[in-house]
Design an enzyme around this catalytic site. Structure first.
Site, PDB file in Angstrom:
ATOM      1  N   ARG A   1      30.935  34.675  42.593  1.00 40.72           N
ATOM      2  CA  ARG A   1      31.543  35.934  43.069  1.00 40.72           C
ATOM      3  C   ARG A   1      30.494  36.935  43.570  1.00 40.72           C
ATOM      4  O   ARG A   1      30.643  38.148  43.408  1.00 40.72           O
ATOM      5  CB  ARG A   1      32.381  36.603  41.955  1.00 40.72           C
ATOM      6  CG  ARG A   1      33.566  35.815  41.496  1.00 40.72           C
ATOM      7  CD  ARG A   1      34.602  35.609  42.602  1.00 40.72           C
ATOM      8  NE  ARG A   1      35.651  34.764  42.098  1.00 40.72           N
ATOM      9  CZ  ARG A   1      35.551  33.431  42.068  1.00 40.72           C
ATOM     10  NH1 ARG A   1      34.508  32.805  42.587  1.00 40.72           N
ATOM     11  NH2 ARG A   1      36.527  32.715  41.555  1.00 40.72           N
TER      12      ARG A   1
ATOM     13  N   SER B   1      42.178  38.660  40.121  1.00 43.80           N
ATOM     14  CA  SER B   1      41.442  38.895  38.867  1.00 43.80           C
ATOM     15  C   SER B   1      40.726  40.236  38.960  1.00 43.80           C
ATOM     16  O   SER B   1      40.054  40.505  39.948  1.00 43.80           O
ATOM     17  CB  SER B   1      40.401  37.804  38.643  1.00 43.80           C
ATOM     18  OG  SER B   1      41.045  36.566  38.581  1.00 43.80           O
TER      19      SER B   1
ATOM     20  N   GLU C   1      35.744  43.158  39.271  1.00 43.45           N
ATOM     21  CA  GLU C   1      35.546  42.310  40.463  1.00 43.45           C
ATOM     22  C   GLU C   1      35.865  43.033  41.781  1.00 43.45           C
ATOM     23  O   GLU C   1      35.055  42.970  42.720  1.00 43.45           O
ATOM     24  CB  GLU C   1      36.403  41.035  40.347  1.00 43.45           C
ATOM     25  CG  GLU C   1      36.179  40.076  41.487  1.00 43.45           C
ATOM     26  CD  GLU C   1      37.123  38.888  41.473  1.00 43.45           C
ATOM     27  OE1 GLU C   1      37.121  38.141  40.481  1.00 43.45           O
ATOM     28  OE2 GLU C   1      37.855  38.714  42.461  1.00 43.45           O
TER      29      GLU C   1
END
Ligand SMILES: Cc1cc2nc3c(=O)[nH]c(=O)nc-3n(C[C@H](O)[C@H](O)[C@H](O)COP(=O)(O)OP(=O)(O)OC[C@H]3O[C@@H](n4cnc5c(N)ncnc54)[C@H](O)[C@@H]3O)c2cc1C
Length: 351
Positions: free
Chosen positions: A165, A249, A347
């Site tokens: 990520r 998420s 995130e």
């Protein structure tokens, strides 16, 4: 170039939050993007590039500048051999349309990334990943424009510093470049991928899958299966599913060293409940489990912000505000820290 005024950003984000943008423009290609940045420069406006709005939380106060939204649709094979195809995709192309095209073409490499919302220009930013695939394994080149000089610059895969990520565009080069297009290398010969446990279990149990002989047929089956599993978790944007009013998420799975892992096991008896996997840099922990064990279960709600009833990693908007959502996220971070001495990172981009 059609510059609109006072546009409500909540209509352009999957979490349906954010106040008004003072100015807003849609750009289909590099030339239009450049023109929009030139306009912003001439008028001393701050800028923000928006793709599909699926990984962003704008403040309730909105954005006092020019939002530049990528749009359009261009998928072009640049070169092809018996083994692979090099494909250029423009930044504004909807990511899942490209995945569908790739699957229909019999190309492997991104089939497990089916059902992820947003535009193709954004996928390199956080190295989008799901069900055992990361987009970085297929990206060969990025076409970008420097936001300040408006000069074109290309990045090869190594220069993007891809990680879990992460990429250089979330790190050292944050907000410095506009990604105008992405080149991918997709395979015509590699086996279709379904190694991720949830997916593997369902596919291996399927008699239908065993009877499919064509490569495209298998790819289509996997794509549909991924979308089916994602829907069960509220991870496909769906008007009918209030659990999908999210950014996907909201936290990344933390990676800690093996020493820290052993330390937490000693200090906190409940740490045994946290699912863990070996990963680059140490041990990756399930952020979903950390959140649940720290007291924030599925369906939790306060001030119109909540946790999905299908997935404890997804924060959802239940008629609240960006402020309430961020407060909830911070409360969860504090609870996990107090319980296990571990910091979980947010995130999405909080603008
Ligand atoms: C239901 C749901 C499920 C999801 N599932 C997953 C998943 O499985 N895996 C995963 O990794 N992510 C997932 N996400 C997160 C999200 O879809 C991805 O991160 C996606 O790539 C974001 O694309 P976007 O176009 O919506 O970006 P936006 O939200 O519009 O923008 C995100 C950031 O990228 C920047 N940006 C966007 N386009 C450009 C560009 N062309 N040039 C430079 N900067 C740009 C923006 O300025 C912003 O900082 C999910 C989100 C939702 C809502």
């Amino acid at each position: 170039m059609n510059i609109e005024k006072n546009i409500n950003l909540s209509e352009y984000t999957t979490i349906k939050l954010g106040g008004n943008a003072k100015y807003f423009v849609k750009c289909e290609n590099t030339a239009e993007l450049k023109r929009a940045f030139e306009y912003a420069k001439q008028n001393s406006l701050q800028t923000f590039i928006l793709g599909g709005g699926s990984n962003i939380v704008f403040p309730d106060s909105g954005f006092n500048g020019l939002i530049i939204k990528t749009s359009g649709n261009e998928i072009k094979i640049i070169s092809e051999s018996n083994e692979s195809a090099e494909v250029f995709v423009s930044a504004g192309t909807e990511w899942d349309k490209f995945v569908e095209w790739s699957v229909e073409s019999g190309f492997t490499g991104i089939e497990c990334l089916s059902g992820i919302p947003g535009c193709t220009g954004a996928v390199p930013i956080q190295n989008v990943g799901a069900y055992g695939q990361e987009v970085s394994s297929t990206i060969t080149k990025l076409h970008t424009t420097d936001k300040t000089t408006l000069e074109e610059k290309f990045f090869n895969n190594t220069e993007c510093n891809f990680d879990y990520r992460q990429s250089i565009f979330k790190g050292d080069l944050k907000d410095k470049y506009i990604i105008t297009g992405v080149e991918f290398e997709l395979s015509k010969i590699k086996e279709v991928n379904f190694k991720y446990p949830d997916l593997k279990r369902e596919i291996e149990q399927s008699e239908d899958f065993k009877n499919i002989s064509s490569r495209t047929g298998k790819l289509k089956y996997i794509r549909n299966k991924v979308i089916e599993i994602r829907k069960r978790k509220g991870m496909v944007v769906d008007e009918a599913d209030s659990d999908s009013i999210s950014c996907g998420s909201f936290f990344t799975n933390p990676v800690i060293s093996y020493e820290d892992y052993k330390d937490r096991l000693k200090r906190f008896p409940e740490f045994r409940l946290i699912n863990s996997f070996s990963a680059k840099g140490g041990i990756k922990l399930s952020a979903a489990k950390l959140i649940e064990v720290s007291g924030f279960g599925r369906g939790y709600e306060e001030n119109g912000a909540g946790i999905s009833t299908k997935h404890s990693l997804a924060l959802i908007n239940k008629g609240g505000s960006s402020t309430a959502l961020i407060r909830l996220a911070q409360k969860i971070q504090t609870a996990v820290y107090n319980k296990f001495d571990i910091t979980i990172q947010i995130e999405p981009i909080v603008a």
